[in-house]
Design a protein around this motif. Structure first.
Motif, PDB file in Angstrom:
ATOM      1  N   PRO A  67      18.446  17.036  28.140  1.00  0.00           N
ATOM      2  CA  PRO A  67      17.016  17.352  28.081  1.00  0.00           C
ATOM      3  C   PRO A  67      16.414  17.793  29.409  1.00  0.00           C
ATOM      4  CG  PRO A  67      17.362  14.980  28.018  1.00  0.00           C
ATOM      5  CD  PRO A  67      18.708  15.604  27.893  1.00  0.00           C
ATOM      6  N   HIS A  68      17.140  17.579  30.501  1.00  0.00           N
ATOM      7  CA  HIS A  68      16.651  18.019  31.805  1.00  0.00           C
ATOM      8  C   HIS A  68      16.991  19.489  32.063  1.00  0.00           C
ATOM      9  CE1 HIS A  68      20.757  16.607  32.279  1.00  0.00           C
ATOM     10  NE2 HIS A  68      20.878  17.344  33.356  1.00  0.00           N
ATOM     11  N   LEU A  69      17.595  20.157  31.061  1.00  0.00           N
ATOM     12  CA  LEU A  69      17.870  21.584  31.165  1.00  0.00           C
ATOM     13  C   LEU A  69      16.939  22.372  30.260  1.00  0.00           C
ATOM     14  CD1 LEU A  69      21.780  21.978  31.103  1.00  0.00           C
ATOM     15  CD2 LEU A  69      20.253  21.726  33.055  1.00  0.00           C
ATOM     16  N   GLU A  70      16.548  23.537  30.710  1.00  0.00           N
ATOM     17  CA  GLU A  70      15.919  24.526  29.843  1.00  0.00           C
ATOM     18  C   GLU A  70      17.000  25.535  29.474  1.00  0.00           C
ATOM     19  OE1 GLU A  70      12.618  28.126  29.841  1.00  0.00           O
ATOM     20  OE2 GLU A  70      12.628  26.669  31.484  1.00  0.00           O
ATOM     21  N   VAL A  71      17.356  25.587  28.210  1.00  0.00           N
ATOM     22  CA  VAL A  71      18.440  26.449  27.724  1.00  0.00           C
ATOM     23  C   VAL A  71      17.833  27.601  26.925  1.00  0.00           C
ATOM     24  CG1 VAL A  71      20.549  26.577  26.358  1.00  0.00           C
ATOM     25  CG2 VAL A  71      20.018  24.490  27.646  1.00  0.00           C
ATOM     26  N   ARG A  72      18.068  28.817  27.383  1.00  0.00           N
ATOM     27  CA  ARG A  72      17.550  30.002  26.703  1.00  0.00           C
ATOM     28  C   ARG A  72      18.690  30.747  26.021  1.00  0.00           C
ATOM     29  NH1 ARG A  72      13.074  32.651  30.864  1.00  0.00           N
ATOM     30  NH2 ARG A  72      11.958  30.694  31.341  1.00  0.00           N
ATOM     31  N   LEU A  73      18.453  31.119  24.777  1.00  0.00           N
ATOM     32  CA  LEU A  73      19.464  31.788  23.974  1.00  0.00           C
ATOM     33  C   LEU A  73      18.984  33.172  23.595  1.00  0.00           C
ATOM     34  CD1 LEU A  73      22.129  31.514  22.255  1.00  0.00           C
ATOM     35  CD2 LEU A  73      20.644  30.746  20.389  1.00  0.00           C
ATOM     36  N   LYS A 107      21.416  31.250  29.028  1.00  0.00           N
ATOM     37  CA  LYS A 107      20.998  30.990  30.406  1.00  0.00           C
ATOM     38  C   LYS A 107      20.383  29.604  30.463  1.00  0.00           C
ATOM     39  CE  LYS A 107      20.042  35.721  31.987  1.00  0.00           C
ATOM     40  NZ  LYS A 107      20.414  36.490  30.776  1.00  0.00           N
ATOM     41  N   ALA A 108      20.616  28.919  31.561  1.00  0.00           N
ATOM     42  CA  ALA A 108      20.076  27.563  31.705  1.00  0.00           C
ATOM     43  C   ALA A 108      19.552  27.352  33.109  1.00  0.00           C
ATOM     44  CB  ALA A 108      21.150  26.524  31.383  1.00  0.00           C
ATOM     45  N   THR A 109      18.507  26.575  33.186  1.00  0.00           N
ATOM     46  CA  THR A 109      17.944  26.187  34.475  1.00  0.00           C
ATOM     47  C   THR A 109      17.470  24.745  34.363  1.00  0.00           C
ATOM     48  OG1 THR A 109      16.371  26.814  36.215  1.00  0.00           O
ATOM     49  CG2 THR A 109      15.598  26.950  33.926  1.00  0.00           C
ATOM     50  N   HIS A 110      17.268  24.117  35.495  1.00  0.00           N
ATOM     51  CA  HIS A 110      16.795  22.745  35.492  1.00  0.00           C
ATOM     52  C   HIS A 110      15.282  22.673  35.284  1.00  0.00           C
ATOM     53  CE1 HIS A 110      20.396  20.862  37.801  1.00  0.00           C
ATOM     54  NE2 HIS A 110      20.417  20.481  36.551  1.00  0.00           N
ATOM     55  N   VAL A 111      14.852  21.658  34.548  1.00  0.00           N
ATOM     56  CA  VAL A 111      13.446  21.264  34.543  1.00  0.00           C
ATOM     57  C   VAL A 111      13.238  20.460  35.827  1.00  0.00           C
ATOM     58  CG1 VAL A 111      11.648  19.983  33.349  1.00  0.00           C
ATOM     59  CG2 VAL A 111      13.399  21.202  32.027  1.00  0.00           C
ATOM     60  N   GLY A 143      17.686  31.035  40.293  1.00  0.00           N
ATOM     61  CA  GLY A 143      16.965  30.299  39.274  1.00  0.00           C
ATOM     62  C   GLY A 143      17.806  29.841  38.111  1.00  0.00           C
ATOM     63  N   TRP A 144      18.978  30.489  37.873  1.00  0.00           N
ATOM     64  CA  TRP A 144      19.811  30.095  36.740  1.00  0.00           C
ATOM     65  C   TRP A 144      21.019  29.316  37.233  1.00  0.00           C
ATOM     66  CZ3 TRP A 144      17.007  30.733  32.732  1.00  0.00           C
ATOM     67  CH2 TRP A 144      16.203  31.850  32.572  1.00  0.00           C
ATOM     68  N   LEU A 145      21.288  28.170  36.612  1.00  0.00           N
ATOM     69  CA  LEU A 145      22.509  27.447  36.945  1.00  0.00           C
ATOM     70  C   LEU A 145      23.658  27.886  36.052  1.00  0.00           C
ATOM     71  CD1 LEU A 145      23.114  24.965  34.676  1.00  0.00           C
ATOM     72  CD2 LEU A 145      21.052  24.064  35.759  1.00  0.00           C
ATOM     73  N   ALA A 146      23.325  28.572  34.944  1.00  0.00           N
ATOM     74  CA  ALA A 146      24.347  29.123  34.060  1.00  0.00           C
ATOM     75  C   ALA A 146      23.826  30.427  33.473  1.00  0.00           C
ATOM     76  CB  ALA A 146      24.692  28.146  32.941  1.00  0.00           C
ATOM     77  N   ASN A 147      24.701  31.422  33.414  1.00  0.00           N
ATOM     78  CA  ASN A 147      24.406  32.708  32.783  1.00  0.00           C
ATOM     79  C   ASN A 147      25.711  33.174  32.154  1.00  0.00           C
ATOM     80  OD1 ASN A 147      23.602  35.250  31.995  1.00  0.00           O
ATOM     81  ND2 ASN A 147      23.583  36.102  34.061  1.00  0.00           N
TER      82      ASN A 147
END
Length: 257
Positions: A221-227, A114-118, A192-196
């Motif tokens: 680096p402007h993304l918060e990427v959760r794994l 999942k990813a979202t913008h900082v 809230g998520w730009l990618a899932n």
């Protein structure tokens, strides 16, 4: 007594380690139902089952232990059949499909990204890359903040640019990760998520996939990427027009797990 279903394996599966319990309080014993070349890991279904943390972890633990020994097709939390006979009937009816899935998923695990913008970082990107937005923002600043209409216009322009950047970054992220996976499953859109996205990854090349995730974090680096993973391959059990996992044995599916 209804039957709770954790997952489906081949009859050659060595089974769970001694002492692994299932859902319920106290934990109900997990048993194996066999039909032809297939087996289902099941237990009695406790009354009033709810997706509480303890129950979700028990469901996940059964699948993790089973998956560590051999391939297992995970059922979603809450998959319940009327009785054992209903489970074996479905194993017989859908044997070809389940056997194909076991072959396809053997030696593979799922990673969900999942990813979202900082927020501050993406606003910097948007301002730096859009002269029209910069000009309007500067004009508003010089005029003491701008009129109400100018503020609305600026807000709408920024929102549209951020949305476009979300789509662009989602494509870029998937472009980095997809080559390291055997299959991709796009999850439902959520606020809230730009990618899932879930990726099906061979166990023996999982390190390469994890390296790609770190590379994406460094390059974006402007993304918060959760794994999240490795997980049983929930997103790849029932591709195409097949029934949902919970319905496959006449049960329910909370969507958890």
């Amino acid at each position: 007594m209804s039957t709770y279903i954790y997952g489906i394996t081949a009859t050659s599966h060595p089974g769970l380690p001694e002492g692994v319990g299932g859902v319920g309080d106290p934990s109900l014993p997990v048993r194996v139902l066999r039909e032809g070349g297939l087996a289902a890991l099941v237990s009695d279904a406790p009354e009033g089952l709810r997706p509480k943390r303890r129950e979700l972890l028990a469901h996940q633990n059964v699948l993790s232990e089973a998956g560590a020994a051999d391939c297992v097709l995970p059922m979603r939390f809450g998959s319940v059949a009327p009785d054992d006979d209903a489970v074996t009937a479905v194993l017989a009816e859908r044997a070809e499909h389940y056997q194909e899935r076991l072959r396809a998923l053997d030696g593979r695990v799922e990673y969900n990204v999942k990813a979202t913008h900082v927020e501050d970082a993406v606003l910097h990107h948007v301002m730096a890359g859009n002269p029209e937005i910069r000009a309007l923002a500067e004009a508003n600043r010089k005029s003491g903040g701008g009129s109400y209409e100018q503020k609305i216009q600026l807000g709408e322009m920024v929102a549209a640019a951020v949305k476009a950047k979300e789509a662009e970054d989602a494509r870029t992220l998937e472009g980095v990760l997809e080559p390291e996976a055997d299959a991709v499953s796009v999850g439902p859109e959520s606020t809230g998520w730009l990618a899932n996205v879930s990726y099906l990854v061979p166990r023996d090349t999982a390190g390469e996939f994890l390296e790609a995730v770190e590379r994406a974090r460094k390059d974006l680096p402007h993304l918060e990427v959760r794994l999240n993973g490795p997980l049983p391959p929930y997103s790849f059990v029932e591709p195409g027009p097949a029934e949902p996992a919970g319905a496959a044995a006449g049960g329910t599916d909370t969507g958890a797990g």
